[in-house]
Scaffold this motif. Structure first.
Motif, short mmCIF file in Angstrom:
data_model
loop_
_atom_site.label_atom_id
_atom_site.label_comp_id
_atom_site.label_asym_id
_atom_site.label_seq_id
_atom_site.Cartn_x
_atom_site.Cartn_y
_atom_site.Cartn_z
N ILE A 1 41.52 45.98 43.09
CA ILE A 1 41.38 47.44 43.09
C ILE A 1 40.12 47.78 43.87
CG2 ILE A 1 40.87 49.46 41.67
CD1 ILE A 1 43.66 48.72 41.15
N GLU A 2 40.23 48.71 44.83
CA GLU A 2 39.07 49.10 45.63
C GLU A 2 38.96 50.61 45.74
OE1 GLU A 2 39.30 47.35 49.49
OE2 GLU A 2 38.64 45.38 48.83
N ARG A 3 37.73 51.08 45.65
CA ARG A 3 37.43 52.47 46.00
C ARG A 3 35.95 52.51 46.40
NH1 ARG A 3 37.46 57.33 41.76
NH2 ARG A 3 39.71 56.96 41.70
N GLY A 4 35.70 52.86 47.65
CA GLY A 4 34.32 52.88 48.13
C GLY A 4 33.68 51.52 47.97
N MET A 5 32.54 51.47 47.29
CA MET A 5 31.82 50.22 47.07
C MET A 5 32.32 49.47 45.84
SD MET A 5 29.77 50.10 49.60
CE MET A 5 28.64 48.80 49.12
N HIS A 6 33.29 50.03 45.13
CA HIS A 6 33.79 49.40 43.90
C HIS A 6 34.95 48.48 44.22
CE1 HIS A 6 31.55 52.03 41.09
NE2 HIS A 6 31.66 52.93 42.06
N ARG A 7 34.92 47.29 43.63
CA ARG A 7 36.02 46.34 43.78
C ARG A 7 36.17 45.53 42.51
NH1 ARG A 7 35.91 41.96 48.51
NH2 ARG A 7 36.81 43.66 49.74
N GLY A 8 37.40 45.39 42.05
CA GLY A 8 37.67 44.56 40.89
C GLY A 8 38.88 43.67 41.14
N LEU A 9 38.84 42.45 40.64
CA LEU A 9 39.92 41.49 40.87
C LEU A 9 40.31 40.84 39.56
CD1 LEU A 9 40.39 38.93 43.68
CD2 LEU A 9 40.36 38.11 41.33
N LEU A 10 41.61 40.69 39.36
CA LEU A 10 42.14 39.93 38.23
C LEU A 10 43.17 38.94 38.75
CD1 LEU A 10 42.57 42.77 35.56
CD2 LEU A 10 40.87 40.92 35.54
N LEU A 11 43.03 37.68 38.37
CA LEU A 11 43.95 36.64 38.81
C LEU A 11 45.30 36.77 38.11
CD1 LEU A 11 41.47 33.63 38.83
CD2 LEU A 11 42.47 34.73 40.84
N PRO A 12 46.37 36.22 38.71
CA PRO A 12 47.72 36.38 38.12
C PRO A 12 47.86 35.93 36.68
CG PRO A 12 47.89 35.59 40.38
CD PRO A 12 46.42 35.56 40.02
N PRO A 13 47.24 34.82 36.23
CA PRO A 13 47.48 34.39 34.84
C PRO A 13 46.89 35.32 33.78
CG PRO A 13 46.61 32.58 36.20
CD PRO A 13 46.42 33.84 36.97
N VAL A 14 45.93 36.17 34.16
CA VAL A 14 45.21 36.95 33.16
C VAL A 14 46.14 37.86 32.38
CG1 VAL A 14 43.42 38.71 32.82
CG2 VAL A 14 43.04 36.85 34.45
#
Length: 464
Positions: free
Chosen positions: A404-417
């Motif tokens: 997920i990205e917006r501006g300077m924000h980024r978050g990642l979740l791997l498939p198994p989560v």
């Protein structure tokens, strides 16, 4: 096309440079180039994606433009576009979407009927096209664009078609490096064009660019050609198939445009690797990476520095550039997880860097202590190239990880989560937003960009 002379000296074509003038002027030259990949209703190659790069004649911009539509339509029928791969390209800021650039542009559309004659209904079925208009760029931009395109073509069998005419000569084009005298103009034009073509045949981007700077030669598709010259071709062989001028068609060289068809044969490096990524790793490759990660952590604990390898000691599969995460688990719980999404370095280097960072630099945990290492299990996740999500319906729990990205924000979740936490799709999206430091509903807003990717996960527990 049926009358075109067939060239069979090159081998298996992977890339063509073709003209885009009216069929009266450049049709025979284009047909000769297309005949290297087949005849009407009979192709000699089997791509599932045709990447067309053409110059933008009517809109100025830096970099490249894609277009998000489902199909183009010609008098011969519909041609399906690959929106999925087009959206992947937008992960690089050199790639934008300028729909207006395509409205009047002819450099790509004039080639489509040739492709339809060769591949027929397959162009509305199992073969898609990826049209890219190219604006201004330097050699560094061209090399970066080529790399981005290659990275986006995971799982594809591509054919590249580069659209360009050559010298635009005469007062109408504001380019007259020599006077139009008798029958010498045709010979001088051919000599001028040959200078550029010779660098193209050698795949010499620096020489080609220097020649343009030195002569001022008016090649409208010079920038798409630069991207072509930056493509990583293995064992390539290039051949000029045909050459002509509009002056020879009209009998008047007061104003004339030159045309050439050039074919490259060989193999495109990187696509096979990404296409197999991450399934191309052997069991020995996986064991090598897991051992390297553990040995690296041990080395940092014992000696305060990481391990290094002689290149000859590294399996080829571990030298491919690909995204990866290293996860540490202790008694089944998370103990550290750091990764590299886009794979900008060889896999072994990413695993070494991420194993160190997961053990000692994950801000959620204190640095790993020596006594913890024995009960710590190392897990590696190999990632595919992230693809931009057009509709959240594309997202499949258990298969897809999210960025997920917006501006300077980024978050990642791997498939198994999502599977481990028993989340549904909306919960996964909300949790990815929270990971990015955004409100949980931010995924519903147009200013938020969502990417999905897949991963193959293997751990030390699998090899015991």
């Amino acid at each position: 096309m049926e009358k075109a002379v067939v060239s069979k000296n090159c081998g298996r074509p992977v890339m063509l440079i073709l003209p885009h003038a009216g069929y009266r002027y450049s049709g025979n030259t284009a047909a000769a180039g297309f005949r290297t990949i087949g005849a009407p209703d009979k192709s000699s190659i089997d791509p599932n994606l045709i990447v067309l790069l053409g110059p933008s004649h009517y809109k100025a911009f830096r970099g490249c433009s894609i277009i998000s539509v489902d199909y183009f339509k010609t008098p011969l029928g519909r041609v399906k576009l690959s929106r999925r791969i087009a959206q992947r390209l937008l992960s690089d800021t050199l790639f934008k979407e300028y729909p207006s650039a395509f409205e009047q542009e002819h450099s790509i559309e004039i080639l489509l009927p040739f492709l339809q004659r060769i591949f027929g209904d397959r162009l509305s079925g199992d073969i898609q096209i990826l049209p890219i208009l190219v604006g201004e760029l330097d050699n560094g931009d061209a090399e970066r664009s080529a790399s981005t395109i290659i990275s986006a073509l995971a799982g594809s069998r591509p054919l590249f078609i580069i659209s360009s005419d050559f010298t635009h000569y005469g007062p109408d084009f504001g380019y007259m490096p020599f006077s139009n005298v008798g029958g010498e103009t045709a010979l001088k034009l051919k000599e001028l064009d040959n200078g550029a073509i010779n660098f193209i045949l050698k795949k010499d981007i620096a020489g080609f660019s220097d020649y343009i700077e030195k002569t001022g030669i008016t090649i409208c598709g010079r920038n798409p050609i630069k991207i072509a010259l930056a493509m990583p071709l293995a064992g390539f062989r290039a051949e000029r198939v045909s050459y002509d001028t509009s002056g020879s068609a009209t009998g008047d060289y007061t104003n004339s445009v030159s045309y050439a068809s050039i074919v490259y044969c060989g193999a495109v490096r990187g696509i096979e690797e990404y296409g197999k990524n991450p399934h191309s790793l052997t069991a020995d490759d996986k064991r090598f990476l897991l051992k390297a990660a553990r040995d690296n952590i041990v080395s940092w604990l014992d000696r305060g520095r990481g391990i290094r390898f002689f290149p000859a000691a590294i399996p080829p599969g571990c030298m491919v550039k690909r995204g990866a995460f290293v996860t540490l688990k202790n008694s089944g719980g998370l103990r550290g997880c750091i990764g590299n999404i886009f794979g900008d370095r060889p896999l072994i280097q990413i695993v070494l860097d991420c194993s160190y960072n997961a053990a000692f630099k994950d801000p959620r945990f204190k640095p790993l202590r020596p006594e913890e290492l024995k009960r710590t299990v190392i897990e590696i996740s190999l990632l595919t190239v992230p693809a931009r999500v057009i509709s959240v319906e594309e997202i499949l729990i258990g298969r897809d990880g999210l960025i997920i990205e917006r501006g300077m924000h980024r978050g990642l979740l791997l498939p198994p989560v999502a599977v481990e936490q028993r989340w549904d799709r909306d919960t996964l999206l909300s949790q990815a937003c929270l990971k990015a430091g955004l409100p949980p509903h931010a995924w519903k807003e147009r200013s938020t960009t969502i990417y999905r990717f897949q991963a193959v996960v293997f751990s030390e527990e699998d090899t015991r």
